[in-house]
Design a protein around this motif. Sequence first.
Motif, mmCIF file in Angstrom:
data_model
loop_
_atom_site.group_PDB
_atom_site.id
_atom_site.type_symbol
_atom_site.label_atom_id
_atom_site.label_comp_id
_atom_site.label_asym_id
_atom_site.label_seq_id
_atom_site.Cartn_x
_atom_site.Cartn_y
_atom_site.Cartn_z
ATOM 1 N N ILE A 25 -7.924 5.191 18.156
ATOM 2 C CA ILE A 25 -8.319 3.783 18.260
ATOM 3 C C ILE A 25 -9.222 3.399 17.092
ATOM 4 O O ILE A 25 -9.076 2.312 16.505
ATOM 5 C CB ILE A 25 -9.028 3.513 19.598
ATOM 6 C CG1 ILE A 25 -8.090 3.831 20.770
ATOM 7 C CG2 ILE A 25 -9.492 2.064 19.674
ATOM 8 C CD1 ILE A 25 -6.783 3.063 20.757
ATOM 9 N N ALA A 26 -10.140 4.292 16.734
ATOM 10 C CA ALA A 26 -11.044 4.006 15.621
ATOM 11 C C ALA A 26 -10.267 3.847 14.310
ATOM 12 O O ALA A 26 -10.539 2.929 13.527
ATOM 13 C CB ALA A 26 -12.082 5.122 15.489
ATOM 14 N N GLN A 27 -9.304 4.719 14.094
ATOM 15 C CA GLN A 27 -8.515 4.642 12.871
ATOM 16 C C GLN A 27 -7.630 3.397 12.850
ATOM 17 O O GLN A 27 -7.451 2.762 11.799
ATOM 18 C CB GLN A 27 -7.655 5.902 12.723
ATOM 19 C CG GLN A 27 -8.431 7.152 12.377
ATOM 20 C CD GLN A 27 -9.140 7.034 11.047
ATOM 21 O OE1 GLN A 27 -8.553 6.643 10.043
ATOM 22 N NE2 GLN A 27 -10.430 7.362 11.029
ATOM 23 N N LEU A 28 -7.072 3.039 14.006
ATOM 24 C CA LEU A 28 -6.267 1.815 14.077
ATOM 25 C C LEU A 28 -7.125 0.589 13.802
ATOM 26 O O LEU A 28 -6.668 -0.378 13.172
ATOM 27 C CB LEU A 28 -5.606 1.700 15.458
ATOM 28 C CG LEU A 28 -4.501 2.707 15.773
ATOM 29 C CD1 LEU A 28 -4.033 2.537 17.206
ATOM 30 C CD2 LEU A 28 -3.326 2.563 14.814
ATOM 31 N N TYR A 29 -8.360 0.618 14.274
ATOM 32 C CA TYR A 29 -9.283 -0.499 14.020
ATOM 33 C C TYR A 29 -9.557 -0.621 12.525
ATOM 34 O O TYR A 29 -9.549 -1.729 11.972
ATOM 35 C CB TYR A 29 -10.582 -0.287 14.792
ATOM 36 C CG TYR A 29 -11.602 -1.385 14.568
ATOM 37 C CD1 TYR A 29 -11.497 -2.603 15.236
ATOM 38 C CD2 TYR A 29 -12.661 -1.202 13.676
ATOM 39 C CE1 TYR A 29 -12.426 -3.613 15.022
ATOM 40 C CE2 TYR A 29 -13.589 -2.202 13.455
ATOM 41 C CZ TYR A 29 -13.466 -3.414 14.135
ATOM 42 O OH TYR A 29 -14.373 -4.420 13.911
ATOM 43 N N VAL A 30 -9.797 0.506 11.885
ATOM 44 C CA VAL A 30 -10.036 0.494 10.442
ATOM 45 C C VAL A 30 -8.810 -0.059 9.714
ATOM 46 O O VAL A 30 -8.925 -0.895 8.812
ATOM 47 C CB VAL A 30 -10.363 1.915 9.936
ATOM 48 C CG1 VAL A 30 -10.398 1.948 8.404
ATOM 49 C CG2 VAL A 30 -11.701 2.383 10.505
ATOM 50 N N LYS A 31 -7.625 0.402 10.126
ATOM 51 C CA LYS A 31 -6.389 -0.068 9.486
ATOM 52 C C LYS A 31 -6.202 -1.567 9.664
ATOM 53 O O LYS A 31 -5.689 -2.251 8.773
ATOM 54 C CB LYS A 31 -5.189 0.683 10.067
ATOM 55 C CG LYS A 31 -5.061 2.121 9.609
ATOM 56 C CD LYS A 31 -3.973 2.859 10.354
ATOM 57 C CE LYS A 31 -2.627 2.250 10.145
ATOM 58 N NZ LYS A 31 -1.544 2.997 10.829
ATOM 59 N N SER A 32 -6.600 -2.089 10.833
ATOM 60 C CA SER A 32 -6.421 -3.516 11.105
ATOM 61 C C SER A 32 -7.324 -4.384 10.234
ATOM 62 O O SER A 32 -7.105 -5.593 10.135
ATOM 63 C CB SER A 32 -6.693 -3.811 12.588
ATOM 64 O OG SER A 32 -8.073 -3.670 12.898
ATOM 65 N N HIS A 33 -8.349 -3.782 9.609
ATOM 66 C CA HIS A 33 -9.269 -4.532 8.774
ATOM 67 C C HIS A 33 -9.076 -4.257 7.284
ATOM 68 O O HIS A 33 -9.871 -4.721 6.461
ATOM 69 C CB HIS A 33 -10.718 -4.226 9.164
ATOM 70 C CG HIS A 33 -11.145 -4.885 10.435
ATOM 71 N ND1 HIS A 33 -10.716 -4.450 11.677
ATOM 72 C CD2 HIS A 33 -11.935 -5.974 10.673
ATOM 73 C CE1 HIS A 33 -11.243 -5.236 12.610
ATOM 74 N NE2 HIS A 33 -11.969 -6.154 12.031
ATOM 75 N N LEU A 34 -8.015 -3.542 6.949
ATOM 76 C CA LEU A 34 -7.707 -3.345 5.541
ATOM 77 C C LEU A 34 -7.163 -4.643 4.953
ATOM 78 O O LEU A 34 -6.572 -5.459 5.665
ATOM 79 C CB LEU A 34 -6.670 -2.223 5.381
ATOM 80 C CG LEU A 34 -7.118 -0.812 5.770
ATOM 81 C CD1 LEU A 34 -5.953 0.167 5.648
ATOM 82 C CD2 LEU A 34 -8.287 -0.350 4.908
ATOM 83 N N PRO A 35 -7.350 -4.858 3.662
ATOM 84 C CA PRO A 35 -6.885 -6.118 3.056
ATOM 85 C C PRO A 35 -5.374 -6.281 3.080
ATOM 86 O O PRO A 35 -4.861 -7.401 3.037
ATOM 87 C CB PRO A 35 -7.414 -6.035 1.618
ATOM 88 C CG PRO A 35 -7.653 -4.581 1.374
ATOM 89 C CD PRO A 35 -8.054 -4.007 2.686
ATOM 90 N N GLU A 36 -4.648 -5.139 3.144
ATOM 91 C CA GLU A 36 -3.186 -5.192 3.165
ATOM 92 C C GLU A 36 -2.631 -4.348 4.300
ATOM 93 O O GLU A 36 -3.157 -3.279 4.607
ATOM 94 C CB GLU A 36 -2.613 -4.694 1.841
ATOM 95 C CG GLU A 36 -2.973 -5.552 0.637
ATOM 96 C CD GLU A 36 -2.380 -5.024 -0.644
ATOM 97 O OE1 GLU A 36 -2.149 -5.813 -1.565
ATOM 98 O OE2 GLU A 36 -2.144 -3.798 -0.722
ATOM 99 N N LEU A 37 -1.565 -4.834 4.932
ATOM 100 C CA LEU A 37 -0.871 -4.102 5.988
ATOM 101 C C LEU A 37 0.273 -3.312 5.383
ATOM 102 O O LEU A 37 0.855 -3.712 4.371
ATOM 103 C CB LEU A 37 -0.314 -5.056 7.054
ATOM 104 C CG LEU A 37 -1.141 -5.209 8.336
ATOM 105 C CD1 LEU A 37 -2.475 -5.854 7.981
ATOM 106 C CD2 LEU A 37 -0.408 -6.050 9.373
#
Length: 378
Positions: A25-37
Amino acid sequence: MIKISNDTKFYGYIGFLIIVFAYIIAQLYVKSHLPELSWTGSDWLINYEDGGFKRRGLSGSILFFIQDHLKIPLTSQIFIIQSFFFLLIFYFIIRLLQSKKLNWDILILLCSPLCLLFIPVNIFNSGRKEIVLIALLSFFVYGNPSKLKKYLLFIGFIIGLFLHELFYFYLPFVIAAYTLKTNKIDFKYIGSLFVASTLVVLILFFFGGEINQGQSLVFLKNRGVQLNKFNIFTYDMVKERKDMVAAYKSYILFALELLFMVFLSFTFVKKYLPLQLKNFKIFILISLLWVSPLYFLGADWFRWNHIYAILLIILIISALPNNVGKTTYLEGRFNISLFFISIVFFIVFFLHIQYDSSGNSEEVLLQYIDNKIPSVKF
């Protein structure tokens, strides 16, 4: 010498799973806040707005609708969806474990690099639409197969095909789960599921448009989403198949990893579920043949392996005898040999993922190892 109870050992294991879940969940949260998907997020954003009806387009159109009416950003929606389905997967697997007579062998296999530990190890590609299928099957095999659960399994699988057609290649797992839980071969249910799912796949094949009809990237940019170069909308199947041929050594290893996991699973069934040995032998043969076309259609072999392995382990756990007692049933000693084999398997798989993600470069892999372990010289 202090003797640790089975309850303590089991809940220590559950604690480990909870830590794994929290990390995901923590890693998914970080990924969701990256500038690019990238791949994981873009897969959920395929939509009907660009070109009309198409494969996998249901999820994106639903997310667009929610964004328009509730003003929730698309990246936040993807994170919520991924977190929700991973929560379901871990919850129902843990509940399933509590309801069965367990041994350390199955607990170790569940945490193999192709099952639950695949998710944190390969978090870059985790959280795509197969989590819906894994959650659906985990939900069905836990507890009694009520009429409601049977309907939800049927309807959920059919709707899932509009999320991603790859669900169809794992149809044998759905049929096997239903048969295991009901203890009968219900030709009416199974036949209806087969006909309905096959009809949907044919409709998608003959009438569904391409994933990117030319405007998807523009639509997403206007909705506040920026994609990097690795995303579903820029996928080139012709180029990918050429790359697969060039990277044949990596794909041979993917095939060997799946076969090794199947071997470990079959060995477990032979040892602990001898009465189910023939059934699982037939099932493994049929399911491998049924899923095999998927390996010719795409390059995500590590992902196909993960889906196959975790669904197989879920089926095996559901076939174990029920624990009717109020305390945890965990028999036998900790299997040191299997644990050691799993560690070696984990290391090989982890290095393989680094090799694959580096463009199948031995030089980059050796450099990666050298950076992680400076004392090792090549």
